[in-house]
Design an enzyme around this catalytic site. Structure first.
Site, PDB file in Angstrom:
ATOM      1  N   ARG A 164       0.803  -1.044   0.005  1.00 36.72           N
ATOM      2  CA  ARG A 164      -0.006  -0.020   0.034  1.00 36.72           C
ATOM      3  C   ARG A 164       1.023   1.227  -0.038  1.00 36.72           C
ATOM      4  NH1 ARG A 164      -3.342  -0.289   5.276  1.00 36.72           N
ATOM      5  NH2 ARG A 164      -4.576   1.640   4.380  1.00 36.72           N
TER       6      ARG A 164
ATOM      7  N   SER B 195     -12.186   0.856  14.043  1.00 36.78           N
ATOM      8  CA  SER B 195     -12.223  -0.643  14.614  1.00 36.78           C
ATOM      9  C   SER B 195     -13.235  -1.301  15.343  1.00 36.78           C
ATOM     10  CB  SER B 195     -10.787  -0.676  15.421  1.00 36.78           C
ATOM     11  OG  SER B 195     -10.941  -2.003  16.129  1.00 36.78           O
TER      12      SER B 195
ATOM     13  N   ARG C  26     -11.591   7.505  10.602  1.00 36.58           N
ATOM     14  CA  ARG C  26     -10.546   6.796   9.892  1.00 36.58           C
ATOM     15  C   ARG C  26      -9.678   7.663   9.423  1.00 36.58           C
ATOM     16  NH1 ARG C  26     -12.974   3.433   5.068  1.00 36.58           N
ATOM     17  NH2 ARG C  26     -10.579   2.865   5.026  1.00 36.58           N
ATOM     18  N   GLY C  27      -8.519   7.425   8.518  1.00 32.96           N
ATOM     19  CA  GLY C  27      -7.546   8.414   8.105  1.00 32.96           C
ATOM     20  C   GLY C  27      -6.092   7.996   8.727  1.00 32.96           C
ATOM     21  N   ASN C  28      -4.820   8.483   8.235  1.00 34.58           N
ATOM     22  CA  ASN C  28      -3.523   8.344   8.499  1.00 34.58           C
ATOM     23  C   ASN C  28      -3.706   9.115   9.951  1.00 34.58           C
ATOM     24  OD1 ASN C  28      -3.100  11.119   7.985  1.00 34.58           O
ATOM     25  ND2 ASN C  28      -2.435  10.379   6.011  1.00 34.58           N
ATOM     26  N   VAL C  29      -2.550   8.894  10.484  1.00 34.62           N
ATOM     27  CA  VAL C  29      -1.912   9.465  11.742  1.00 34.62           C
ATOM     28  C   VAL C  29      -2.261  10.905  11.745  1.00 34.62           C
ATOM     29  CG1 VAL C  29      -0.217   9.878  13.606  1.00 34.62           C
ATOM     30  CG2 VAL C  29      -0.319   7.727  12.421  1.00 34.62           C
ATOM     31  N   GLN C  30      -1.760  11.659  10.807  1.00 39.00           N
ATOM     32  CA  GLN C  30      -1.835  13.125  10.657  1.00 39.00           C
ATOM     33  C   GLN C  30      -3.339  13.419  10.699  1.00 39.00           C
ATOM     34  OE1 GLN C  30       0.390  11.420   8.852  1.00 39.00           O
ATOM     35  NE2 GLN C  30       2.054  11.907  10.040  1.00 39.00           N
TER      36      GLN C  30
ATOM     37  N   ARG D 123     -13.415  -4.018  16.806  1.00 31.70           N
ATOM     38  CA  ARG D 123     -12.820  -4.570  18.006  1.00 31.70           C
ATOM     39  C   ARG D 123     -12.818  -3.397  19.217  1.00 31.70           C
ATOM     40  NH1 ARG D 123      -7.676  -4.018  20.162  1.00 31.70           N
ATOM     41  NH2 ARG D 123      -7.077  -2.999  18.224  1.00 31.70           N
ATOM     42  N   ARG D 124     -11.889  -2.284  18.732  1.00 34.23           N
ATOM     43  CA  ARG D 124     -11.670  -1.314  19.655  1.00 34.23           C
ATOM     44  C   ARG D 124     -13.108  -0.673  20.265  1.00 34.23           C
ATOM     45  NH1 ARG D 124      -6.936   1.128  15.985  1.00 34.23           N
ATOM     46  NH2 ARG D 124      -5.210   0.063  17.316  1.00 34.23           N
TER      47      ARG D 124
ATOM     48  N   SER E 113       0.498   4.061   1.854  1.00 38.17           N
ATOM     49  CA  SER E 113       0.541   4.817   3.058  1.00 38.17           C
ATOM     50  C   SER E 113       1.781   4.973   3.743  1.00 38.17           C
ATOM     51  CB  SER E 113      -0.393   4.284   4.118  1.00 38.17           C
ATOM     52  OG  SER E 113       0.080   2.915   4.654  1.00 38.17           O
TER      53      SER E 113
ATOM     54  N   LYS F  98      -2.504  -7.992  10.627  1.00 39.90           N
ATOM     55  CA  LYS F  98      -3.748  -7.600  11.222  1.00 39.90           C
ATOM     56  C   LYS F  98      -4.953  -7.358  10.148  1.00 39.90           C
ATOM     57  CE  LYS F  98      -3.911  -2.839  12.673  1.00 39.90           C
ATOM     58  NZ  LYS F  98      -4.119  -1.803  13.707  1.00 39.90           N
ATOM     59  N   ASP F  99      -4.438  -7.030   8.983  1.00 39.62           N
ATOM     60  CA  ASP F  99      -5.385  -6.786   7.723  1.00 39.62           C
ATOM     61  C   ASP F  99      -5.575  -7.879   6.833  1.00 39.62           C
ATOM     62  OD1 ASP F  99      -5.430  -4.131   8.427  1.00 39.62           O
ATOM     63  OD2 ASP F  99      -3.887  -3.522   6.931  1.00 39.62           O
TER      64      ASP F  99
ATOM     65  N   CYS G   1     -14.201  -9.258   9.337  1.00 38.64           N
ATOM     66  CA  CYS G   1     -14.034  -7.907   9.824  1.00 38.64           C
ATOM     67  C   CYS G   1     -15.367  -7.687  10.751  1.00 38.64           C
ATOM     68  CB  CYS G   1     -13.530  -6.659   9.354  1.00 38.64           C
ATOM     69  SG  CYS G   1     -11.787  -6.587   9.489  1.00 38.64           S
TER      70      CYS G   1
ATOM     71  N   THR H 259     -12.966   6.050  16.403  1.00 41.74           N
ATOM     72  CA  THR H 259     -12.290   4.712  15.919  1.00 41.74           C
ATOM     73  C   THR H 259     -13.128   4.089  14.756  1.00 41.74           C
ATOM     74  OG1 THR H 259     -11.220   2.488  16.521  1.00 41.74           O
ATOM     75  CG2 THR H 259     -13.356   3.251  17.809  1.00 41.74           C
TER      76      THR H 259
ATOM     77  N   ARG I  70      -5.824  11.911  11.760  1.00 36.95           N
ATOM     78  CA  ARG I  70      -6.693  11.676  13.121  1.00 36.95           C
ATOM     79  C   ARG I  70      -6.299  12.680  14.101  1.00 36.95           C
ATOM     80  NH1 ARG I  70      -7.136   4.949  13.705  1.00 36.95           N
ATOM     81  NH2 ARG I  70      -6.978   4.603  11.458  1.00 36.95           N
TER      82      ARG I  70
END
Length: 315
Positions: free
Chosen positions: A17, A137, A157-161, A139-140, A19, A91-92, A250, A135, A163
């Site tokens: 990917r 997820s 959702r989204g990348n670290v920046q 699960r979370r 990312s 995990k994906d 999922c 989140t 979020r």
């Protein structure tokens, strides 16, 4: 196998990917292969591939089909010969691979824990009643609602920046990331606090990188064998057997973690209702070689404990 090694003229193509985290994982794979065979970086080509999960960011993952969203296009490129190996966040990964592909190489596992991310708080317990938790997820979401049914959970959702920007804008009071991702990206500046696994069991295979190849590619198989981490493989065999026996999609909140203690393996597992109203847990110790069977047995027992009504919400 010197004559079969990649070269700048015929590089080994690594699919991933696009990312920042996925690229970091692909670079780690390249660097480990280069070191193992004393090759230069230009003997490898990293090929970013955009997946369904990357294209659609405004809908919950469950609505899009669960696992496979971040792998299908990459696996198609591998089967078609456009790339030679595929690097994945484990995990994906679905528990079954497409016919003709095999996933049997794992790099040393990073920190498997979740991280609580908030500019103002350091733990779930510090959240005020009615606080907003972000989140994507399942699960979370279920784990948070099981511990704190008084908070509100929103899709995030989204990348670290992205979020972190949403947190700064007040969209949510906190979110969660994987410690492994933060460590691999060197993002020590993120306001993140590790959550011990006894408080929040992580996703199955969280923190592990898997490398997929074509089943009939003996050249690549020989190269990957040189960088495979046996301990990670043994832990994931137990966790993924547990996942496969329970569900594997999922659509069910499932958590699991195996650790090796001397010559034994300790496996913890958890399955929850999505609204957090019920959580079933188990923990077992076995010989390392019996990890997969122990995972399957634990899953069967949890399913029996859950009873016929536990999964009614899946329709």
């Amino acid at each position: 196998m010197t004559h079969d090694l990649p070269s700048p003229a015929a590089p080994l193509r690594i699919g991933t990917r696009g990312s920042p985290l996925a690229l970091a994982q692909a670079h780690e794979t390249r660097d480990r292969l280069a070191a193992a065979f004393d090759l230069s970086g230009d003997c490898f080509e990293i090929v970013p591939i955009r997946t369904t999960g990357d294209r659609i960011t405004d809908r919950p993952l469950k609505e899009l089909g669960g696992k496979g969203l971040f792998t299908r296009e990459i696996e198609s490129a591998l089967l078609e010969g456009a790339i030679d190996i595929a690097v994945h966040s484990m995990k994906d990964m679905p528990v079954l691979q497409p016919e003709g592909l095999v996933l049997d190489t794992y790099l040393p596992r990073e920190d498997p824990r979740d991280a609580f991310v908030s500019p103002a708080r350091t733990a779930i317990e510090e959240l005020a009643p009615g606080a907003v938790v972000g989140t994507s997820s399942l699960r979370r979401r279920a784990q948070i609602l099981n511990r704190r049914p008084d908070v509100r959970v929103v899709e995030f959702r989204g990348n670290v920046q992205t979020r972190l920007r949403k947190l700064a804008e007040g969209v949510a009071d906190c979110t969660f990331l994987a410690m492994a991702g933060l460590n691999r990206l060197g993002q020590s500046d993120v306001p993140a606090t590790p959550i011990e696994v006894t408080a929040m069991l992580p996703a199955v295979a969280q923190g592990a990188i898997g490398i997929e190849r074509r089943m009939d590619d003996a050249r690549v198989a020989a190269m990957l064998a040189a960088i495979h981490d046996r301990g990670t493989g043994e832990r994931l065999a137990a966790e993924r057997a547990f996942l496969a026996e329970l569900d594997g999609s999922c659509e069910t909140p499932i958590a699991g973690l195996a650790v090796i203690e001397g010559d034994q393996l300790r496996l913890r597992g958890e399955v929850l209702r999505p609204d957090g109203s019920q959580a079933l847990r188990d923990e077992r110790v076995c010989a390392i070689s019996e990890g997969a069977e122990t995972g399957r047995a634990m899953a069967r027992d949890l399913l029996a404990e859950a009873g016929p009504g536990f999964f009614d919400w899946r329709g």
